[in-house]
Scaffold this motif. Structure first.
Motif, PDB file in Angstrom:
ATOM      1  N   VAL A  38      -5.095 -10.885  19.015  1.00 16.88           N
ATOM      2  CA  VAL A  38      -4.356 -11.381  20.205  1.00 16.88           C
ATOM      3  C   VAL A  38      -5.300 -10.650  21.262  1.00 16.88           C
ATOM      4  CG1 VAL A  38      -2.618 -11.113  21.778  1.00 16.88           C
ATOM      5  CG2 VAL A  38      -2.240 -11.728  19.670  1.00 16.88           C
ATOM      6  N   LEU A  39      -5.543  -9.424  21.344  1.00 13.25           N
ATOM      7  CA  LEU A  39      -6.502  -8.751  22.137  1.00 13.25           C
ATOM      8  C   LEU A  39      -7.674  -9.328  22.331  1.00 13.25           C
ATOM      9  CD1 LEU A  39      -5.467  -4.930  21.362  1.00 13.25           C
ATOM     10  CD2 LEU A  39      -4.877  -6.454  23.292  1.00 13.25           C
ATOM     11  N   ALA A  40      -8.182  -9.872  20.961  1.00 12.91           N
ATOM     12  CA  ALA A  40      -9.585 -10.450  21.177  1.00 12.91           C
ATOM     13  C   ALA A  40      -9.663 -12.031  21.331  1.00 12.91           C
ATOM     14  CB  ALA A  40     -10.208 -10.349  19.646  1.00 12.91           C
ATOM     15  N   GLN A  41      -8.383 -12.363  22.061  1.00 11.89           N
ATOM     16  CA  GLN A  41      -7.999 -13.844  22.380  1.00 11.89           C
ATOM     17  C   GLN A  41      -8.642 -14.845  21.147  1.00 11.89           C
ATOM     18  OE1 GLN A  41     -10.534 -13.799  26.120  1.00 11.89           O
ATOM     19  NE2 GLN A  41      -8.470 -13.680  27.419  1.00 11.89           N
ATOM     20  N   GLU A  42      -8.069 -14.478  20.268  1.00 15.53           N
ATOM     21  CA  GLU A  42      -8.193 -15.503  19.067  1.00 15.53           C
ATOM     22  C   GLU A  42      -6.597 -15.858  18.569  1.00 15.53           C
ATOM     23  OE1 GLU A  42     -11.200 -14.820  16.089  1.00 15.53           O
ATOM     24  OE2 GLU A  42     -12.439 -15.170  17.859  1.00 15.53           O
ATOM     25  N   THR A  43      -6.560 -16.988  17.869  1.00 17.67           N
ATOM     26  CA  THR A  43      -5.589 -17.275  17.131  1.00 17.67           C
ATOM     27  C   THR A  43      -5.463 -16.254  15.953  1.00 17.67           C
ATOM     28  OG1 THR A  43      -5.778 -19.720  17.822  1.00 17.67           O
ATOM     29  CG2 THR A  43      -4.257 -18.970  15.867  1.00 17.67           C
ATOM     30  N   PRO A  44      -4.052 -15.656  15.826  1.00 17.48           N
ATOM     31  CA  PRO A  44      -4.243 -14.667  14.598  1.00 17.48           C
ATOM     32  C   PRO A  44      -4.450 -15.475  13.417  1.00 17.48           C
ATOM     33  CG  PRO A  44      -2.423 -14.588  16.279  1.00 17.48           C
ATOM     34  CD  PRO A  44      -3.035 -15.506  16.825  1.00 17.48           C
ATOM     35  N   ALA A  45      -5.311 -14.590  12.678  1.00 17.15           N
ATOM     36  CA  ALA A  45      -5.922 -15.283  11.290  1.00 17.15           C
ATOM     37  C   ALA A  45      -4.732 -15.892  10.197  1.00 17.15           C
ATOM     38  CB  ALA A  45      -7.030 -14.335  10.738  1.00 17.15           C
ATOM     39  N   LEU A  46      -3.736 -14.997  10.573  1.00 16.79           N
ATOM     40  CA  LEU A  46      -2.730 -15.506   9.411  1.00 16.79           C
ATOM     41  C   LEU A  46      -2.130 -16.895   9.753  1.00 16.79           C
ATOM     42  CD1 LEU A  46       0.565 -14.529  10.481  1.00 16.79           C
ATOM     43  CD2 LEU A  46      -0.499 -12.347  10.038  1.00 16.79           C
ATOM     44  N   LEU A  47      -2.348 -17.175  11.208  1.00 13.82           N
ATOM     45  CA  LEU A  47      -1.554 -18.523  11.600  1.00 13.82           C
ATOM     46  C   LEU A  47      -2.420 -19.745  11.398  1.00 13.82           C
ATOM     47  CD1 LEU A  47       0.164 -17.234  14.723  1.00 13.82           C
ATOM     48  CD2 LEU A  47       1.151 -17.508  12.518  1.00 13.82           C
ATOM     49  N   ARG A  48      -3.763 -19.282  11.262  1.00 13.26           N
ATOM     50  CA  ARG A  48      -4.689 -20.405  10.903  1.00 13.26           C
ATOM     51  C   ARG A  48      -4.796 -21.187   9.700  1.00 13.26           C
ATOM     52  NH1 ARG A  48     -10.439 -18.358  13.807  1.00 13.26           N
ATOM     53  NH2 ARG A  48     -10.871 -20.269  12.765  1.00 13.26           N
ATOM     54  N   TRP A  49      -4.790 -22.410   9.593  1.00 16.73           N
ATOM     55  CA  TRP A  49      -4.897 -23.148   8.216  1.00 16.73           C
ATOM     56  C   TRP A  49      -6.093 -22.986   7.650  1.00 16.73           C
ATOM     57  CZ3 TRP A  49      -8.215 -26.984   6.915  1.00 16.73           C
ATOM     58  CH2 TRP A  49      -9.012 -27.146   7.953  1.00 16.73           C
ATOM     59  N   ASP A  50      -7.236 -22.639   8.387  1.00 17.99           N
ATOM     60  CA  ASP A  50      -8.651 -22.687   7.992  1.00 17.99           C
ATOM     61  C   ASP A  50      -9.151 -21.284   7.449  1.00 17.99           C
ATOM     62  OD1 ASP A  50      -8.712 -21.492  10.588  1.00 17.99           O
ATOM     63  OD2 ASP A  50     -10.748 -22.464  10.886  1.00 17.99           O
ATOM     64  N   ARG A  51      -8.262 -20.454   7.318  1.00 20.13           N
ATOM     65  CA  ARG A  51      -8.427 -19.171   6.674  1.00 20.13           C
ATOM     66  C   ARG A  51      -7.708 -18.936   5.277  1.00 20.13           C
ATOM     67  NH1 ARG A  51     -10.254 -15.364  10.522  1.00 20.13           N
ATOM     68  NH2 ARG A  51     -11.708 -16.592  11.930  1.00 20.13           N
ATOM     69  N   GLU A  52      -8.146 -18.334   4.276  1.00 24.76           N
ATOM     70  CA  GLU A  52      -7.673 -17.948   3.058  1.00 24.76           C
ATOM     71  C   GLU A  52      -6.274 -17.198   3.544  1.00 24.76           C
ATOM     72  OE1 GLU A  52     -10.786 -17.041   3.835  1.00 24.76           O
ATOM     73  OE2 GLU A  52     -11.859 -18.037   2.757  1.00 24.76           O
ATOM     74  N   ILE A  53      -4.982 -17.507   2.415  1.00 20.24           N
ATOM     75  CA  ILE A  53      -3.737 -16.645   2.885  1.00 20.24           C
ATOM     76  C   ILE A  53      -4.050 -15.500   2.757  1.00 20.24           C
ATOM     77  CG2 ILE A  53      -2.455 -18.710   1.719  1.00 20.24           C
ATOM     78  CD1 ILE A  53      -2.386 -17.015  -0.858  1.00 20.24           C
ATOM     79  N   TYR A  54      -3.214 -14.530   3.722  1.00 19.64           N
ATOM     80  CA  TYR A  54      -3.375 -13.167   3.889  1.00 19.64           C
ATOM     81  C   TYR A  54      -1.978 -12.657   3.995  1.00 19.64           C
ATOM     82  CZ  TYR A  54      -5.223  -8.603   5.568  1.00 19.64           C
ATOM     83  OH  TYR A  54      -5.298  -7.416   5.796  1.00 19.64           O
ATOM     84  N   ALA A  55      -0.889 -13.188   4.731  1.00 16.53           N
ATOM     85  CA  ALA A  55       0.386 -12.773   4.760  1.00 16.53           C
ATOM     86  C   ALA A  55       1.275 -13.005   3.478  1.00 16.53           C
ATOM     87  CB  ALA A  55       0.982 -13.282   5.797  1.00 16.53           C
ATOM     88  N   VAL A  56       0.614 -14.022   2.874  1.00 21.02           N
ATOM     89  CA  VAL A  56       1.570 -14.547   1.661  1.00 21.02           C
ATOM     90  C   VAL A  56       1.351 -13.382   0.681  1.00 21.02           C
ATOM     91  CG1 VAL A  56       1.647 -16.324  -0.246  1.00 21.02           C
ATOM     92  CG2 VAL A  56       1.390 -17.073   2.148  1.00 21.02           C
ATOM     93  N   PRO A  57      -0.020 -12.828   0.146  1.00 22.32           N
ATOM     94  CA  PRO A  57       0.008 -11.842  -0.624  1.00 22.32           C
ATOM     95  C   PRO A  57       0.864 -10.534  -0.200  1.00 22.32           C
ATOM     96  CG  PRO A  57      -1.983 -12.634  -0.363  1.00 22.32           C
ATOM     97  CD  PRO A  57      -1.230 -13.309   0.713  1.00 22.32           C
ATOM     98  N   ALA A  58       0.752 -10.100   1.176  1.00 22.17           N
ATOM     99  CA  ALA A  58       1.660  -9.223   1.427  1.00 22.17           C
ATOM    100  C   ALA A  58       3.317  -9.572   1.196  1.00 22.17           C
ATOM    101  CB  ALA A  58       1.394  -8.988   2.913  1.00 22.17           C
ATOM    102  N   LEU A  59       3.670 -10.670   1.575  1.00 18.14           N
ATOM    103  CA  LEU A  59       5.052 -11.110   1.484  1.00 18.14           C
ATOM    104  C   LEU A  59       5.413 -10.987  -0.026  1.00 18.14           C
ATOM    105  CD1 LEU A  59       7.465 -12.312   2.748  1.00 18.14           C
ATOM    106  CD2 LEU A  59       6.746 -14.670   2.474  1.00 18.14           C
ATOM    107  N   VAL A  60       4.613 -11.529  -1.005  1.00 17.06           N
ATOM    108  CA  VAL A  60       4.858 -11.229  -2.343  1.00 17.06           C
ATOM    109  C   VAL A  60       4.943  -9.817  -2.790  1.00 17.06           C
ATOM    110  CG1 VAL A  60       3.965 -11.774  -4.771  1.00 17.06           C
ATOM    111  CG2 VAL A  60       3.952 -13.439  -3.120  1.00 17.06           C
TER     112      VAL A  60
END
Length: 219
Positions: A143-165
């Motif tokens: 957000v500070l870098a003015q980017e769409t958060p990586a964990l909300l982007r479809w074109d990035r490998e899953i990040y939040a899901v492993p943490a959720l598991v």
């Protein structure tokens, strides 16, 4: 307290390693955004500590641990300086950084969930805050870098899901009275392995589909 899963010295060492690696990723993004040394250090700090600070504020553990432990606050600054002076070399070992980042993800989702439980939260809120601990700093960074958060982007490998598991496993272990150093380490390793497999095979979360079977436009 369940949040003190490991001995104090081991916990401190693991925390500092995770904080340092998270900070490196924040500093590298700042370099790519052509920020100055202040911006590099700010992104390093928020990436490393943002998730834990947000968790502590939400559960009432104030002042947050990041501000009561000098090592936690200074370590991201050191990582920021490393990136400032050696960012080409740091970029070259990005694969190693991703591996350590995945380890930090596993560790923080475990300790974050356990700490939330210690402060009286139920299973579902504890899981949410465990995930926040692991991934929240990256969201603040983006957000500070003015980017769409990586964990909300479809074109990035899953990040939040492993943490959720990982967080879910810990919450269930706590609920059944089986959280120990061994089981907590196993939960962290599950999150770590899932993240590494996502990086290796490009796993991504599914996107929405139209009724006719086509994916929603990427625009």
């Amino acid at each position: 307290m369940t949040s003190q899963i490991f001995s104090h010295d081991v916990q401190q060492t693991l925390d500092l390693i995770g904080i340092f690696v998270f900070a490196l990723s924040g500093g590298l993004l700042a370099v790519r955004k052509n920020m100055d040394i202040f911006g590099i250090c700010v992104l390093a700090e928020v990436t490393a500590l943002g998730g834990g600070v947000l968790r502590d504020v939400l559960i009432g553990a104030v002042p947050p641990a990041a501000f009561t432990n000098t090592g936690y606050f200074v370590t991201p600054l050191a990582a920021g300086l490393v990136v400032f002076f050696l960012h080409p070399e740091v970029e070259r070992i990005n694969r190693s950084i991703q591996t350590l980042d995945a380890l930090g993800l596993g560790l923080f989702c475990v300790t974050g969930t356990a700490k939330a439980h210690d402060y009286g939260l139920g299973t579902v809120p504890s899981i949410a805050l465990g995930m926040l601990t692991a991934a929240g700093g990256g969201v603040v960074r983006d957000v500070l870098a003015q980017e769409t958060p990586a964990l909300l982007r479809w074109d990035r490998e899953i990040y939040a899901v492993p943490a959720l598991v990982g967080a879910t496993i810990v919450a269930l272990l706590i609920a059944h009275g089986h959280l120990t150093t061994i089981t907590a380490t196993s939960a962290a390793m599950v999150a770590f392995v899932l993240r590494m497999l996502a990086l290796k095979y490009g796993w991504r979360a599914p996107r929405a589909w139209h009724r006719n079977g086509s994916r929603v436009s990427e625009d």
